[in-house]
Design a protein around this motif. Sequence first.
Motif, PDB file in Angstrom:
ATOM      1  N   PHE A  25      -4.263   6.331  -0.063  1.00  0.00           N
ATOM      2  CA  PHE A  25      -3.386   5.197   0.215  1.00  0.00           C
ATOM      3  C   PHE A  25      -4.077   3.967  -0.338  1.00  0.00           C
ATOM      4  O   PHE A  25      -5.195   3.633   0.061  1.00  0.00           O
ATOM      5  CB  PHE A  25      -3.121   5.051   1.720  1.00  0.00           C
ATOM      6  N   THR A  26      -3.433   3.294  -1.275  1.00  0.00           N
ATOM      7  CA  THR A  26      -4.050   2.150  -1.930  1.00  0.00           C
ATOM      8  C   THR A  26      -2.966   1.239  -2.501  1.00  0.00           C
ATOM      9  O   THR A  26      -1.774   1.470  -2.298  1.00  0.00           O
ATOM     10  CB  THR A  26      -5.010   2.623  -3.039  1.00  0.00           C
ATOM     11  N   PHE A  27      -3.387   0.210  -3.221  1.00  0.00           N
ATOM     12  CA  PHE A  27      -2.439  -0.709  -3.837  1.00  0.00           C
ATOM     13  C   PHE A  27      -1.481   0.044  -4.762  1.00  0.00           C
ATOM     14  O   PHE A  27      -1.908   0.878  -5.566  1.00  0.00           O
ATOM     15  CB  PHE A  27      -3.177  -1.778  -4.642  1.00  0.00           C
TER      16      PHE A  27
ATOM     17  N   TYR B 124       0.863  -1.172   0.000  1.00  0.00           N
ATOM     18  CA  TYR B 124       0.000   0.000   0.000  1.00  0.00           C
ATOM     19  C   TYR B 124       0.903   1.226   0.000  1.00  0.00           C
ATOM     20  O   TYR B 124       1.828   1.322   0.813  1.00  0.00           O
ATOM     21  CB  TYR B 124      -0.879   0.003   1.252  1.00  0.00           C
ATOM     22  N   VAL B 125       0.636   2.168  -0.894  1.00  0.00           N
ATOM     23  CA  VAL B 125       1.445   3.376  -0.958  1.00  0.00           C
ATOM     24  C   VAL B 125       0.533   4.598  -0.960  1.00  0.00           C
ATOM     25  O   VAL B 125      -0.644   4.520  -1.301  1.00  0.00           O
ATOM     26  CB  VAL B 125       2.357   3.382  -2.209  1.00  0.00           C
ATOM     27  N   GLY B 126       1.108   5.724  -0.587  1.00  0.00           N
ATOM     28  CA  GLY B 126       0.352   6.968  -0.552  1.00  0.00           C
ATOM     29  C   GLY B 126       0.726   7.870  -1.709  1.00  0.00           C
ATOM     30  O   GLY B 126       1.849   7.826  -2.221  1.00  0.00           O
ATOM     31  N   ALA B 127      -0.223   8.717  -2.125  1.00  0.00           N
ATOM     32  CA  ALA B 127       0.036   9.632  -3.226  1.00  0.00           C
ATOM     33  C   ALA B 127      -0.921  10.814  -3.162  1.00  0.00           C
ATOM     34  O   ALA B 127      -2.007  10.727  -2.583  1.00  0.00           O
ATOM     35  CB  ALA B 127      -0.095   8.919  -4.573  1.00  0.00           C
ATOM     36  N   ALA B 128      -0.516  11.908  -3.750  1.00  0.00           N
ATOM     37  CA  ALA B 128      -1.350  13.101  -3.869  1.00  0.00           C
ATOM     38  C   ALA B 128      -0.894  13.885  -5.084  1.00  0.00           C
ATOM     39  O   ALA B 128       0.242  13.732  -5.554  1.00  0.00           O
ATOM     40  CB  ALA B 128      -1.263  13.957  -2.610  1.00  0.00           C
ATOM     41  N   ALA B 129      -1.759  14.731  -5.594  1.00  0.00           N
ATOM     42  CA  ALA B 129      -1.418  15.545  -6.756  1.00  0.00           C
ATOM     43  C   ALA B 129      -0.467  16.664  -6.342  1.00  0.00           C
ATOM     44  O   ALA B 129      -0.517  17.154  -5.210  1.00  0.00           O
ATOM     45  CB  ALA B 129      -2.678  16.143  -7.362  1.00  0.00           C
TER      46      ALA B 129
END
Length: 314
Positions: free
Chosen positions: A243-245, A167-172
Motif C-alpha cells: 500500500f503506497t502512493f 494510497y492504494v493497494g496492489a499485488a502481483a
Amino acid sequence: MSNLPLADLDAFATIARLRSFRAAGKVRGVSASSMSEAMRRLETQLGVRLFNRTTRSVTLTDAGERLLERLTPGLAEIETALDAINSFRDRPAGRLRLNVPGIVARNILPDIATRFLQAYPEITMEISVNDAFVDVLAEGHDAGVRYEEALHQDMIAIPLGPRHQSYVGAAAPAYIERRGMPSHPRELVHHEAVLHRFASGRTISWTFERDGETITVHPQPRMIAESIDLELAAVRAGLGIIFTFEEFLRDDLASGALLPVLPDWEQAFSGPFLYYPSRRYMPAPLKAFVDFLRHDRTSENRFICNRSVNVKLP
C-alpha cells in the motif's frame, strides 16, 4: 583571526550541512579536492580540526559543531543582505534550497522545478530529499515540502502540486493466485506485506476508512525497505501486498503487472505543501518560487489557491 576568508567559512558550512566534500563541491561548482584544500587552509588558520574524515563519512568535531552553530546565523544574515540587492535586478538570482520527501522529488517536483528554472535562468535550485520533518532554517534550507499532518502551525504553507492524492493497494497476479484476493482489510493480517521504512526508522500501519468505519491493520512483513524501487521489485515478484502512493503504482496497474487490492478502501488525503518560516525579508529566489506556484496554470498547480494559509494542526 580577523582575516579568515568568508569563502572558506561558507565552504565549511556547506560541507557541514551535506556531510560530504564531493556533494558540497557539486553545489559550489568546484571539485572535492578544492573543498578539501579550503578546509585545510581554514583548519590551519584556526589551529583546530573541524572535521573527522574517513573513507565512508565526514562528521564534525566538537570544535566544528561549535563553529557551525555560531556561524550559521551570520552567514544567513550576509546572504539576506546580498539577496536584498535582487530587488534592483530585472530578474531574481541566487540559490533556492529545498528539502522535500521522496514522493515529491520523484513524482511531483521534476515538472515544477524544470519549468521554474526555465522561467528564472539566474536561480540555482538545491534540493535535498528527506522524508522526516526538519527545521528548514537549522538545516540550511530556505523552505521544505511536506504533507499537512507534518506541518507546524508557525509555518506559512501554500499548496504545491496535486491537491489530492491517495494510497492504494496492489499485488502481483502470481501472489493473488497463490494467496487469494482479500475482500476486507481485516483479511490482510493473513497476508504478507511489503512495507516502507522512513528515515526516522518508523514503519506505518495500514489504516482504512469507509462509510465511517476505520480499521488499522498490522500486516506481516515479508520485506521492509527504505527504497520504493526495492519495494516494487518485491511486489512484482509476488512476495506480498503493498500500500503506497498511487503515483508509484500507476504504470504497473495500467499494464496489468500489478492488480488493485481493496480499491474501495483507498485512502485519500490532501496534496503536499511548500512551507517556510514567517519572516519579514523573504529571499528573492524563494519569493519567486512562491509567486510561481501561486500563478502556475500549466499543470496540476492550476488548482492552487491564490493566497498563503497558516496550517493549523490539532
